[in-house]
Scaffold this motif. Sequence first.
Motif, mmCIF file in Angstrom:
data_model
loop_
_atom_site.group_PDB
_atom_site.id
_atom_site.type_symbol
_atom_site.label_atom_id
_atom_site.label_comp_id
_atom_site.label_asym_id
_atom_site.label_seq_id
_atom_site.Cartn_x
_atom_site.Cartn_y
_atom_site.Cartn_z
ATOM 1 N N THR A 15 -53.471 -51.726 -23.723
ATOM 2 C CA THR A 15 -52.328 -52.605 -23.471
ATOM 3 C C THR A 15 -51.240 -52.405 -24.518
ATOM 4 O OG1 THR A 15 -53.793 -54.241 -22.470
ATOM 5 C CG2 THR A 15 -51.631 -55.009 -23.186
ATOM 6 N N GLU A 16 -51.642 -52.285 -25.760
ATOM 7 C CA GLU A 16 -50.680 -52.066 -26.842
ATOM 8 C C GLU A 16 -49.905 -50.765 -26.622
ATOM 9 O OE1 GLU A 16 -50.737 -51.581 -31.719
ATOM 10 O OE2 GLU A 16 -52.574 -52.038 -30.652
ATOM 11 N N ALA A 17 -50.601 -49.712 -26.235
ATOM 12 C CA ALA A 17 -49.946 -48.428 -25.973
ATOM 13 C C ALA A 17 -49.015 -48.526 -24.763
ATOM 14 C CB ALA A 17 -50.988 -47.339 -25.749
ATOM 15 N N TYR A 18 -49.464 -49.211 -23.736
ATOM 16 C CA TYR A 18 -48.658 -49.355 -22.519
ATOM 17 C C TYR A 18 -47.394 -50.162 -22.798
ATOM 18 C CZ TYR A 18 -47.447 -50.230 -17.658
ATOM 19 O OH TYR A 18 -46.782 -50.300 -16.466
ATOM 20 N N VAL A 19 -47.513 -51.239 -23.546
ATOM 21 C CA VAL A 19 -46.343 -52.058 -23.897
ATOM 22 C C VAL A 19 -45.380 -51.240 -24.754
ATOM 23 C CG1 VAL A 19 -45.596 -54.064 -25.251
ATOM 24 C CG2 VAL A 19 -47.488 -54.260 -23.637
ATOM 25 N N LYS A 20 -45.906 -50.469 -25.673
ATOM 26 C CA LYS A 20 -45.061 -49.614 -26.508
ATOM 27 C C LYS A 20 -44.279 -48.637 -25.631
ATOM 28 C CE LYS A 20 -45.623 -48.924 -30.614
ATOM 29 N NZ LYS A 20 -45.019 -49.238 -31.908
ATOM 30 N N VAL A 70 -40.231 -43.001 -26.913
ATOM 31 C CA VAL A 70 -41.639 -42.691 -27.164
ATOM 32 C C VAL A 70 -42.058 -41.500 -26.298
ATOM 33 C CG1 VAL A 70 -43.980 -43.552 -26.873
ATOM 34 C CG2 VAL A 70 -42.244 -45.019 -27.830
ATOM 35 N N ASP A 71 -42.821 -40.597 -26.906
ATOM 36 C CA ASP A 71 -43.347 -39.435 -26.190
ATOM 37 C C ASP A 71 -44.510 -39.875 -25.301
ATOM 38 O OD1 ASP A 71 -43.982 -36.907 -25.330
ATOM 39 O OD2 ASP A 71 -44.868 -36.274 -27.238
ATOM 40 N N ASN A 72 -44.367 -39.676 -23.995
ATOM 41 C CA ASN A 72 -45.407 -40.113 -23.050
ATOM 42 C C ASN A 72 -46.725 -39.374 -23.252
ATOM 43 O OD1 ASN A 72 -43.812 -42.043 -21.835
ATOM 44 N ND2 ASN A 72 -43.029 -40.639 -20.291
ATOM 45 N N ASP A 73 -46.673 -38.147 -23.720
ATOM 46 C CA ASP A 73 -47.906 -37.396 -23.966
ATOM 47 C C ASP A 73 -48.699 -38.020 -25.125
ATOM 48 O OD1 ASP A 73 -47.345 -35.608 -21.933
ATOM 49 O OD2 ASP A 73 -46.346 -34.179 -23.279
ATOM 50 N N LYS A 74 -47.993 -38.489 -26.146
ATOM 51 C CA LYS A 74 -48.673 -39.123 -27.276
ATOM 52 C C LYS A 74 -49.262 -40.472 -26.863
ATOM 53 C CE LYS A 74 -46.107 -36.845 -30.933
ATOM 54 N NZ LYS A 74 -45.213 -37.006 -32.070
ATOM 55 N N ILE A 75 -48.542 -41.189 -26.004
ATOM 56 C CA ILE A 75 -49.060 -42.463 -25.497
ATOM 57 C C ILE A 75 -50.331 -42.211 -24.685
ATOM 58 C CG2 ILE A 75 -48.609 -44.321 -23.849
ATOM 59 C CD1 ILE A 75 -47.178 -44.837 -26.387
ATOM 60 N N ALA A 76 -50.293 -41.200 -23.841
ATOM 61 C CA ALA A 76 -51.471 -40.867 -23.033
ATOM 62 C C ALA A 76 -52.636 -40.468 -23.927
ATOM 63 C CB ALA A 76 -51.134 -39.749 -22.056
ATOM 64 N N GLU A 77 -52.349 -39.753 -25.009
ATOM 65 C CA GLU A 77 -53.397 -39.340 -25.950
ATOM 66 C C GLU A 77 -54.048 -40.562 -26.604
ATOM 67 O OE1 GLU A 77 -53.320 -37.128 -30.209
ATOM 68 O OE2 GLU A 77 -52.223 -36.125 -28.590
ATOM 69 N N SER A 137 -55.232 -48.222 -33.546
ATOM 70 C CA SER A 137 -54.111 -49.158 -33.583
ATOM 71 C C SER A 137 -52.995 -48.631 -34.496
ATOM 72 C CB SER A 137 -54.584 -50.516 -34.049
ATOM 73 O OG SER A 137 -53.538 -51.440 -34.042
ATOM 74 N N LYS A 138 -53.367 -48.049 -35.619
ATOM 75 C CA LYS A 138 -52.379 -47.454 -36.523
ATOM 76 C C LYS A 138 -51.681 -46.283 -35.845
ATOM 77 C CE LYS A 138 -54.467 -48.857 -40.869
ATOM 78 N NZ LYS A 138 -55.158 -48.409 -42.092
ATOM 79 N N ASP A 139 -52.432 -45.478 -35.094
ATOM 80 C CA ASP A 139 -51.828 -44.368 -34.347
ATOM 81 C C ASP A 139 -50.799 -44.879 -33.348
ATOM 82 O OD1 ASP A 139 -53.460 -42.627 -35.727
ATOM 83 O OD2 ASP A 139 -54.860 -42.309 -34.064
ATOM 84 N N THR A 140 -51.123 -45.969 -32.696
ATOM 85 C CA THR A 140 -50.197 -46.545 -31.721
ATOM 86 C C THR A 140 -48.947 -47.072 -32.413
ATOM 87 O OG1 THR A 140 -52.063 -47.190 -30.329
ATOM 88 C CG2 THR A 140 -49.967 -48.233 -29.864
ATOM 89 N N ASN A 141 -49.122 -47.735 -33.527
ATOM 90 C CA ASN A 141 -47.977 -48.280 -34.254
ATOM 91 C C ASN A 141 -47.088 -47.188 -34.823
ATOM 92 O OD1 ASN A 141 -48.715 -50.921 -33.717
ATOM 93 N ND2 ASN A 141 -49.923 -51.097 -35.590
ATOM 94 N N ALA A 142 -47.665 -46.023 -35.103
ATOM 95 C CA ALA A 142 -46.890 -44.922 -35.665
ATOM 96 C C ALA A 142 -45.997 -44.253 -34.619
ATOM 97 C CB ALA A 142 -47.828 -43.893 -36.268
ATOM 98 N N LEU A 143 -46.229 -44.514 -33.366
ATOM 99 C CA LEU A 143 -45.419 -43.887 -32.315
ATOM 100 C C LEU A 143 -44.049 -44.426 -32.357
ATOM 101 C CD1 LEU A 143 -47.980 -43.840 -29.393
ATOM 102 C CD2 LEU A 143 -47.335 -41.954 -30.843
#
Length: 92
Positions: free
Chosen positions: A20-25, A32-39, A86-92
């Motif tokens: 959810t956090e990644a999707y909201v981001k 935001v790079d969609n490939d990084k979000i998918a990763e 979570s840190k990876d998601t926040n770094a996006l």
Amino acid sequence: MASVRELKKDINFLASELVTEAYVKQLVKEDVDNDKIAEVMVKAIEFRNDLVARANHPDAKDNPKMVKSYYQNLRKDMMEKFLSISKDTNAL
């Protein structure tokens, strides 16, 4: 000690929070790079699958002390991995 059922509920909850956090981001930020979000989402799902599999098959089922230690380590690993993703998601 909490039951395995409660542990699996916690694992599922944390994994869904990561997705959810990644999707909201992805929805909120336009750059935001969609490939990084998918990763990140794939990491969250792999996190969930790995921990549920580990929860279902503890080591040394005959020794209660070892089982308790196993689940304590599993919870510790769960929190470390959750914070890492979570840190990876926040770094996006």
